[in-house]
Every structure is written in C-alpha cells, then in structure tokens.
Enzyme design. Sequence first.
Site, PDB file in Angstrom:
ATOM      1  N   GLY A  15     -17.880 -27.051  19.508  1.00  0.00           N
ATOM      2  CA  GLY A  15     -17.549 -26.839  18.098  1.00  0.00           C
ATOM      3  C   GLY A  15     -18.327 -27.718  17.145  1.00  0.00           C
ATOM      4  O   GLY A  15     -18.316 -27.484  15.952  1.00  0.00           O
ATOM      5  N   CYS A  28      -9.734   5.651  18.602  1.00  0.00           N
ATOM      6  CA  CYS A  28     -11.109   6.105  18.413  1.00  0.00           C
ATOM      7  C   CYS A  28     -11.149   7.634  18.480  1.00  0.00           C
ATOM      8  O   CYS A  28     -10.567   8.243  19.371  1.00  0.00           O
ATOM      9  CB  CYS A  28     -12.003   5.505  19.500  1.00  0.00           C
ATOM     10  SG  CYS A  28     -13.684   6.152  19.471  1.00  0.00           S
TER      11      CYS A  28
END
Lengths: 286, 256
Positions: free
Chosen positions: A29, A237
């Site tokens: 990070g 979808c």
Amino acid sequence: MNEYNFAYLDEQTKRMIRRAILKALAVPGYQVPFASREMPMPYGWGTGGVQVSAATLTPDDTLKVIDQGADDTTNAVSIRKFFENTAGVATTEETAKATVIQTRHRIPEAKLTEDQILVYQVPIPEPLRFLEPRETETRKMHSLEEYGLMHVKLYEDISQHGAISTAYAYPVKVSGRYVMDPSPIPKFDNPKLEMDAIQLFGAGREQRIYALPPHTKVVSLDFEDYPFEPTKADHACDLCGAEDSYLDEVIMDDAGNRMFVCSDTDYCRTRRARGSQGRLSKEDEI
Amino acid sequence: MTPLLSVQDITKTYGARIGCTGVSFDLYPSEVMGIVGESGSGKTTLLNCLAGYLEPDTGQVIFDTRTDGPMDTVTMSEPERRMLGRTDWAFVHQHASDGLRMSVSAGGNIGERLMALGNRHYGSIRGDAMNWLGRVEIDTDRIDDRPTAFSGGMQQRLQIARNLVTGPRLVFMDEPTGGLDVSVQARLLDLLRGLVREMGLSAIIVTHDLAVVRLLADRLMVMKDGHVVEAGLTDQVLDDPQHAYTQLLVSSVLQV
C-alpha cells in the site's frame, strides 16, 4: 522484432522498476517513487502499467490486456500489440491462460491464481489528493497515519446524497496501515482485492508504484452506521445471463431500449461458449 | 499548581533579524493571556513557536499533557505534537479560510477532528456537528452548506466550532476578530467569552486590538521589536501603563 530490447525498456530501467516493485511488495500500500520513463504513448493511456508490465514480463509469459474489462477496446488492443512487437511474448484473451494481466479499471471476474500477476494502470495514486493538494502534506499524513480526512470525504457523500456515493476508486486500508487508492475500479471489485495473485499498481505520470502481495488484508473504509456496499446494476447480463458480474449499460436506440452486458468480455464469452443464455442472446448473436 | 503551559526563554530569529527573543511566561488552567503589539513586533512568530508551527532557536515550551504530565513540545516527536494539535490544542486563524476546508460542508469541517480521532459513526458525528453549530449560533439547517456560502463572522464562528469540538484545553488565537466589522466582532467576542468561561479553556490571544484583550484576557503581554516590554494583569497594564511604548499604544486608541 529484434530492434528493441526485450519489452521495450532497457535492462537498467527494468532493474530500477523491479527494485521499486520489490519495495512496494515489502510495504503493501505504500507508494514507492520511481523514475518513470517516457513511453511511446500519451500519459493517461497506461504509461505506468506498461512500465510495470515491461519490468515484470519474461519471454515465457502470456500477456492479457483489458480495458474496462474488455479485450477489444483501443487501449487494450494497442498495448497488447505493443508487447507483441517489442517483447514477442504470447498474448491471450483468456483470463485463465494469462500469466500477466494488465488492466485498466477492472478486476477480471474469474478468480485469479497464485501464478498470475495483475498490473493496474493508475491515473492518480494518491487517495488524499483531492482533499489535500500539497504532496508534502499527504506524505506526512501517510507516514503519521493521519487518515481522518479520508472519512471527511465519505461524510460529505452521505450528507449530500444520503449514502456513500463514491462508486469507483473507493479508498481501502491495506494491512491495517496504509490507505490506498485501488485505481478507478468500481467498488464492486473492492472485495476481490484480497486475492491469490500479486497485484501491482503503476502510475506513470505521477511516478509511483505500489503493490498488494497475495492474501493481503484489504478493508474498504466506511462508517459503522453506513457500511461499505459493493454495487452493480440490478440486472442479469443480457447475453450470458450472469447475475454475479459487473455490467455495462448499452443504449440500443432512441426509444429508451437498453441492454446490460458483462464488462468482462472474456467471462461473458466463456459462459456463452458453455451454453449460458441471456435475455437477448437469440436475437442478438455476437 | 502546575502551569498548563510553561514557556521559557523562547527565541526565534530569521537570519540576522529577530522574530522574538527571550520570551518566558506561565499560563495556568482556565487563564486567558493576551499578547498585543504593533505589526512586526513578533506576536505571530511567538504564537507559531508555541503552537508548534515554527521551531524556536532556543527555549522550551512545556505543556502539561493529560497522560504523561509536563512535556517539552519543542523536542517531542512530530506525531506526538500533531496529536496534541488535534486533541488538546486548538488554533483559530485570523483568516477563516486558513483554518477551514472551504470545499467541505460545515458539518464535515466540524466532524474532521472527530474522524481523525477515530470516530466512525456518522450519526454521532453529525449529532456533535449539529450541537456545535447551535453553540456557535449558526442555524443547524446550514450544516450541509459550504463555508464559502457563509459570511465572514459565520466562517469565524464555524472555525471556532471546528476547533473546540474535541474539547481542547488550550486555544491559540491569531487575531480572531481581524477583518470583521465591529458589531460582528462584539458578537464573536461575546461568544468566545462565554465558551472560554463555560469550558474552562486556557487561551493565548494575539491581537492588536486592545478592546479584545480588555474583554477576554486575564493577563497581558506587550511586545515590541521581538521583546516583551511589559506584562501584568490586563486592567493594570491598560489603566496604568509603565513602559513608554505601552503608553503610546494605549493613548493611540480612538475614543468615539
């Protein structure tokens, strides 16, 4: 093509980038500065991701490049061609076959494995940038773990919209230490940041590399009374019928008709090849 | 009784120029100290040294911390000093735009310190923000407005609310009434006086306005050219000035 050194960059540069990558992996990070090179493409087109990919690729690798989940958009096609020309590596559109995947703004739907590396293109690596314009100050805030400001942004979302309206580039806390911008992926993808594959983030213009080693703990920031929620369009979808994938909305005509399709083209294609069907799959065979 | 803040021999120079030199004083809990002097006399330099924004060349600033007792804030580590800066200390700037986030709503401004201290409950942060807006006499329905939509006086009151929300013990104020018209000044001073008494705050107020210190300060320091030329109880210094410069300062005030 032999006029280029393998993967375009010279060996010294790749070494420099690999050092930055190793450091980034060691401190998950943390944004490691690196000497970003000019690449033969404009800033904002993935110069950071391309440099990280170039430093990561070996001649045996298989590369996949996606742009918003799709393999067939300009950005994805041109970067894939770039590495075909300069590195001569094999390329694929199948997520499972790729060893290095460069992505812009999506994480593939298929689960990635320990043998894969996911490389993100990052426009602005600093999650605090739009709250605190001074780089010296944001660096200090990172080093002293002063992250109250990040919640001010989420507070503003709730006070203005009644819910946390940040939908992409949703800030996360990595391994209980650094707050990180996961690049502009939809927050739907945030839970997937804890994965088996190595994730590398490259920001070319901003000259930063950061990373998530496999299985790193990644927590999306939130409030106790307004918890983090991954969101997607409330549809299946229309081509493959998938209900668990992130969808793009496509306007069909000027009469208000629209369809929803998986943004991950490989996922959609694989499902259709197995016989899955959606609402429009018969009339609209692609 | 331990002083809340004990300042010893603070000197700050800018190259060959003197910012302030040889300043020492003690500030006790619930005491308000005024620092007056003309522009360039080192008031703001001194305040910035005390609040940790500038590093003094010599001297000690010893603050009586809640957990560890008296500590020198000049030599303490930066994380500790910044922690003090958002818990036990507050700094009210002359220009509200220096102390506020102008692109963040009033509620967010007040809530920032709470969130910095780890409060992660939206409802309670908002409740505190409402409460503090009320205490500084801003309508609570302005909570989602940005400070840019506020008047100068309201901005200054918002800045005070933002600073006091964590219940600090020491407030630094740099010309808190500068740039406000007299009626707004009076209202702000009234509010400040109320809050200081009610919360038992200690404060250090830098100003060139003698009326402000007359109303707020228990004690007064007069500075000229980086030196403290006179110090004492406010009424004593203002009514019976001893030093020539203080006499000049007091006699310069326009009588209406």
